[in-house]
Scaffold this motif. Structure first.
Motif, PDB file in Angstrom:
ATOM      1  N   LYS A 121       0.744  -1.246   0.015  1.00  0.00           N
ATOM      2  CA  LYS A 121      -0.167  -0.033  -0.022  1.00  0.00           C
ATOM      3  C   LYS A 121       0.793   1.131   0.024  1.00  0.00           C
ATOM      4  O   LYS A 121       0.741   2.439  -0.833  1.00  0.00           O
ATOM      5  CB  LYS A 121      -0.978   0.102   1.231  1.00  0.00           C
ATOM      6  N   LEU A 124       2.574   1.682  -3.554  1.00  0.00           N
ATOM      7  CA  LEU A 124       1.394   2.224  -4.481  1.00  0.00           C
ATOM      8  C   LEU A 124       0.971   3.732  -4.279  1.00  0.00           C
ATOM      9  O   LEU A 124       0.973   4.408  -5.189  1.00  0.00           O
ATOM     10  CB  LEU A 124       0.270   1.322  -4.470  1.00  0.00           C
ATOM     11  N   GLY A 125       0.960   3.996  -2.924  1.00  0.00           N
ATOM     12  CA  GLY A 125       0.665   5.485  -2.717  1.00  0.00           C
ATOM     13  C   GLY A 125       1.741   6.379  -3.100  1.00  0.00           C
ATOM     14  O   GLY A 125       1.641   7.414  -3.637  1.00  0.00           O
ATOM     15  N   LEU A 127       4.047   5.717  -5.661  1.00  0.00           N
ATOM     16  CA  LEU A 127       3.938   5.831  -7.267  1.00  0.00           C
ATOM     17  C   LEU A 127       2.845   6.766  -7.493  1.00  0.00           C
ATOM     18  O   LEU A 127       2.926   7.411  -8.619  1.00  0.00           O
ATOM     19  CB  LEU A 127       3.847   4.510  -7.504  1.00  0.00           C
ATOM     20  N   ALA A 128       1.537   6.577  -6.721  1.00  0.00           N
ATOM     21  CA  ALA A 128       0.467   7.570  -7.332  1.00  0.00           C
ATOM     22  C   ALA A 128       0.954   8.972  -6.579  1.00  0.00           C
ATOM     23  O   ALA A 128       0.631   9.865  -7.709  1.00  0.00           O
ATOM     24  CB  ALA A 128      -0.699   7.094  -6.382  1.00  0.00           C
ATOM     25  N   VAL A 131       3.314  10.259  -9.733  1.00  0.00           N
ATOM     26  CA  VAL A 131       2.421  10.334 -10.805  1.00  0.00           C
ATOM     27  C   VAL A 131       1.545  11.604 -10.668  1.00  0.00           C
ATOM     28  O   VAL A 131       1.706  12.497 -11.853  1.00  0.00           O
ATOM     29  CB  VAL A 131       1.481   9.075 -11.376  1.00  0.00           C
ATOM     30  N   CYS A 132       0.847  11.838  -9.858  1.00  0.00           N
ATOM     31  CA  CYS A 132       0.066  13.057  -9.586  1.00  0.00           C
ATOM     32  C   CYS A 132       0.643  14.479  -9.493  1.00  0.00           C
ATOM     33  O   CYS A 132       0.395  15.292 -10.150  1.00  0.00           O
ATOM     34  CB  CYS A 132      -0.653  12.943  -8.227  1.00  0.00           C
TER      35      CYS A 132
END
Length: 164
Positions: A121, A124-125, A127-128, A131-132
């Motif tokens: 988790k 993934l956070g 990486l998000a 990207v954001c």
């Protein structure tokens, strides 16, 4: 004799916020403000500094009313790691690019936490977040930051112009 300050952490936090906000307002006094529709170079710094002063004043007021925690020892290791992450970001940005610099900043700063660990988790956070931030700052707002730096060319080969 009992002190008027019921929450020392809130008090000193408020002092710090008011001081930093007032200093930012003073240093940015020469910049043109502009309007909300047509912002000048001083608009964002002055609004941010003003909000910092207001939050600091609220923290100061709260420190006299609401009981809070006493001040404990300074956590030097987390402080050093967060500062190191920010410094590395500044050094890596021009040579390695925004994506690598932001990953290093987040990972080095995360090591400051006692609960740090590589789990699905949080990865993934992270990486998000990258990207954001890339979409908002580089693509959306047009901030001229290289996404991948020139030092990565020997490893990745020629970097396309849209990633520079």
């Amino acid at each position: 004799m009992q002190s008027l300050i019921k929450a020392p952490k809130d008090f000193w936090c408020g002092v710090m916020y008011v001081t930093l906000g007032a200093a930012a307002l003073w240093f940015g006094a020469e910049y043109a403000m502009g309007t909300a529709g047509r912002m000048g170079p001083g608009y964002f710094p002055k609004v941010l500094a003003g909000m910092l002063v207001v939050l600091g004043a609220a923290s100061l007021a709260r420190s006299f009313v609401t009981p809070g925690e006493p001040i404990t020892a300074l956590a030097l290791k987390p402080l050093a790691l967060v500062l190191a992450g920010c410094t590395l970001f500044g050094f890596l940005l021009p040579t390695m690019g925004f994506i690598v610099a932001l990953l290093v900043l987040c990972l080095v700063s995360a090591v400051a936490s006692d609960r740090f660990g590589f789990e699905p988790k949080p990865v993934l956070g992270l990486l998000a977040l990258v990207v954001c931030c890339t979409l908002v700052f580089v693509k959306g707002l047009g901030v001229p930051l290289p996404l991948l730096g020139s030092w990565l060319e020997p490893v990745l080969g020629p970097i396309p112009s849209w990633l520079r």
